[in-house]
Design an enzyme around this catalytic site. Structure first.
Site, PDB file in Angstrom:
ATOM      1  CG  ASP A   1      -2.291   0.598   0.918  1.00  0.00           C
ATOM      2  OD1 ASP A   1      -2.398   1.381  -0.048  1.00  0.00           O
ATOM      3  OD2 ASP A   1      -3.243   0.291   1.648  1.00  0.00           O
TER       4      ASP A   1
ATOM      5  CG  ASP B   1      -9.524   1.950  -0.548  1.00  0.00           C
ATOM      6  OD1 ASP B   1      -8.972   0.896  -0.896  1.00  0.00           O
ATOM      7  OD2 ASP B   1      -8.953   2.827   0.127  1.00  0.00           O
TER       8      ASP B   1
END
Length: 730
Positions: free
Chosen positions: A474, A542
């Site tokens: 990430d 997301d």
């Protein structure tokens, strides 16, 4: 024999410089259907005279006009192959340099060119340019992927002046495209609303797509675009250039309509705050700009990029992918070994290949119990995981699934041991307040010590746990207050940060060539082919709401193939699990749900869907994508993947609008099938307790019928998502 002679003639043409007039040369960079042609005049000025359909007779490139004149080119270099600043140029430059003696101009003349076959179906042409007054050279590289119709272009700059020169702009590519009109489709967004398309006509002047975020460069504006010539872009009609920059940092793409109404396209690293000091004898190489030309619409352009990516760029692009169950929405930061081992059993019960442990498993002095602490302290949290990661790996394997973890190794929490020990490793300005993005700062990857640290974090975990099978990497923060405490050239930070990241990833890939890596950046904040040289797949957003994901995945699909696109079934949105599953199946499917909360039918459906997916995934991953009905223009979205042999296809259709009686009111025309073959259609992912109106019919249809008359998937409010398998009938 005929094919062999064709290939020989084809490669010979690609290697030839044609002379139509005394002193003029024509250098043809060719793929199977496309040609980029460079003209070198008697003065040694290299200019672009053609980018588009490849001519059948290569000798006719010598007949091309100089620059599609519609008036006077005062400079004679509007269509320069690499436009230098200063001197006689009047337009946006590709190169801006200050020489060692302070001269702020450049003049690039042709020296020679070389062409070589570097791999099966891959031809590299290098054009050497030099300033006649200075020992300053530019090499232009054009790698032509013959079968995929993709050109990869980049630039190397070097010099042997007595002192360093200052590079103030250094584009990867400088293209010239004559047409009557130009229509640009670019994409914009933010967190959880990535990749929104906007098509605009280009008018006189300059249109700029750029980013200055340092990391998460794609957050607002991805470095990818579609350019339609003469008429707006359509799916299977018209001339289209699809382009994307393979760079994970600040970029700049410029579209300039010149005074002759032709289009100049420049793409490369954003020179903002990034003047680069180049020492004598050193080289500076730009990232690659990738583009493909299609005279059969957006669909063919995207299929070209998909084939190229699977074969030449994405690791294991022709291989397998793991389905996974992520714990994030089940536990967030609140978990322990008991909770996790129970989830392993849920994953096995569901039928996935792997369990992914997300954020929150690390740090002790400042435990990672929320997003405000612990980044940088990559030791197992003893309270949550007293037996360490090795115990979890073994427990997962005992349950019958593999184990993977989440990392964010480029970042640091202000409240961490790493920050306390190495404040000079952090990107921040002196004498200024710290600004935080998601309560964190960015480590200075232009610093070799930080590169070693980041590599050591990942390598150490993998060395201790050799059967750990997956990493989600990430990158959640952008670069605020950009300054390096250790870099002797502060203006190099934005460039050398990305180069440092690539150095780390090069080392990891050399040692772990087959490890699956997910590219994540707060969603799709870093999706580009520079990073996808190292990552097997990426996280688009997301936002996993099933309806929203149709649009997000649709728009990513113009540039990136299904095998690289991670689509997870979660609790976002209010669609039934069938709808969310059908949407996720259009790529690399996974789960982020609480399996124990599924009712009997939901669990049975999900287990069956995973078995079905295992059977058909190769068609989705390796097939050609054909978009049939756009969600941007209809209340229905429909697309299909067709196998290379045209013997199988997966067809997905969704209701995206809820107006009264909306749905597939008429047959939809299929694409990509063989008109001479016969096909049978069967519905997949039928929910338990329901019946398919399509599976009652045993009719067989010709490919010609399905592409001319069509077939109605019978999508409506009661059947909001329909997945159909189209199979060649024996």
């Amino acid at each position: 024999m005929k094919i062999t002679l064709y290939l020989f003639a084809f490669l010979l043409a690609a290697k030839t410089a044609f002379s139509a007039a005394p002193g003029d040369k024509y250098i043809a960079i060719e793929t199977q259907h496309t040609a980029l042609v460079i003209r070198v005049d008697q003065d040694g000025d290299p200019t672009i005279v053609h980018l588009g359909k490849r001519l059948q007779n290569a000798a006719e490139y010598g007949l091309l006009p100089a620059n599609e004149k519609r008036g006077e080119d005062y400079t004679k270099i509007y269509n320069s192959v690499y436009t230098p600043a200063g001197g006689r140029n009047l337009l946006e430059p590709a190169l801006q340099v200050a020489h060692a003696d302070g001269n702020p101009s450049a003049d690039l003349r042709y020296v020679r060119h070389e062409t070589q076959t570097v791999a099966d179906g891959v031809v590299l042409t290098t054009v050497f340019l030099k300033d006649p007054q200075y020992p300053f050279e530019v090499m232009l590289y054009y790698k032509a992927y013959q079968n995929e119709d993709v050109i990869e272009q980049w630039t190397t700059i070097r010099h042997s002046e007595k002192k360093p020169v200052r590079l103030q702009k250094y584009a990867s590519a400088n293209l010239y495209i004559p047409a009557r009109k130009y229509y640009l489709t670019h994409f914009h967004g933010d967190w959880a609303r990535e990749m929104n398309p906007e098509e605009i006509p280009l008018t006189a002047g300059l249109k700029v797509l750029d980013t200055k975020l340092g990391t998460r460069a794609d957050l607002f504006q991805p470095p990818s675009f579609l350019l339609a010539l003469n008429q707006p872009a359509e799916e299977e009609i018209g001339e289209v250039i699809a382009g994307t920059l393979a760079w994970s940092g600040n970029y700049k793409i410029e579209f300039e309509i010149d005074p002759l109404r032709n289009l100049r396209l420049l793409a490369g690293i954003n020179p903002y705050a990034s003047e680069y000091t180049l020492a004598p004898g050193k080289e500076f190489t730009t990232p690659a700009f990738l583009y493909t030309y299609s005279n059969a619409g957006k669909g063919q352009a995207s299929r070209n990029l998909h084939r190229w990516a699977r074969k030449h760029r994405i690791p294991q692009g022709k291989g397998n992918r793991l389905t996974l169950l992520n714990n994030w929405e089940a536990t967030y930061f609140d978990f322990n070994e008991e909770k996790l081992t129970a989830l392993f059993k849920d994953g096995k019960k569901l039928g996935v290949d792997l369990f992914l442990l997300d954020d929150g498993w690390f740090a002790n002095k400042y435990p990672r119990n929320n997003d405000q602490t612990g980044l940088g302290d990559w030791q197992e949290n003893k309270q949550k995981l007293p037996h360490g990661l090795g115990y979890l790996v073994k427990e997962a394997e005992s349950a019958g699934i593999k184990f993977g973890i989440w990392l964010e190794p480029e970042m640091v929490s202000p409240k961490s041991e790493l920050y306390e020990k190495h404040p000079d490793w952090v990107i921040k300005l002196p004498n200024r307040a710290e600004y935080y993005f998601r309560n964190q700062l960015v480590l200075d990857l232009s610093n070799p010590k930080v590169q070693d640290f980041v590599y050591g974090v990942v390598d150490g975990i993998l060395t201790k746990n050799p059967t750990l099978s997956y990493i989600k990497w990430d990158c959640n923060a952008v670069i605020y207050n950009a300054f390096s405490a250790t870099n002797p050239n502060p203006s190099h930070l934005f460039v050398e940060y990305v180069q440092g990241l690539y150095k780390v990833l090069d080392r990891l890939r050399a040692k772990y060539p087959t490890l699956p890596l997910m590219l994540c950046s707060g969603g799709g904040g870093r999706v580009d082919y520079g990073a996808l040289k190292y990552f097997t797949e990426f996280w688009p957003s997301d936002n996993t709401d099933g309806l929203e994901r149709i649009f997000i995945q649709w728009n990513y699909s113009y540039f990136f193939p299904a095998i690289a696109t991670c689509n997870h079934i979660t609790d976002w949105g209010d669609q039934p699990i069938k709808f969310r599953t059908d949407v996720a199946m259009m790529g690399k499917m996974g789960y982020d749900i609480v399996v124990s909360k599924l009712d009997e039918k939901e669990l049975a459906f999900s287990q069956q869907a995973l078995q079905t997916y295992s059977r058909v995934k190769d068609v989705i991953w390796q097939g050609d994508l054909f978009r049939l009905a756009s969600p941007q223009k209809n209340d229905l979205a429909s697309l299909m993947y067709v196998s290379e042999k045209q013997d199988k296809a997966l067809w997905f259709s969704y209701l995206v609008g809820n107006r009264y009686r909306e749905g597939s009111q008429a047959p939809i025309l299929l694409k990509g099938l063989n008109p001479s073959k016969k096909y049978r259609i069967q519905e997949l992912n039928v929910y338990p307790g329901t019946n398919s109106p399509i599976n009652h019919s045993q009719s067989v249809y010709s490919g010609d019928y399905l592409m001319t008359v069509g077939f109605n998937p019978q999508v409506d409010a009661r059947r909001a998502s329909v997945v159909l398998e189209v199979t060649e009938a024996n």
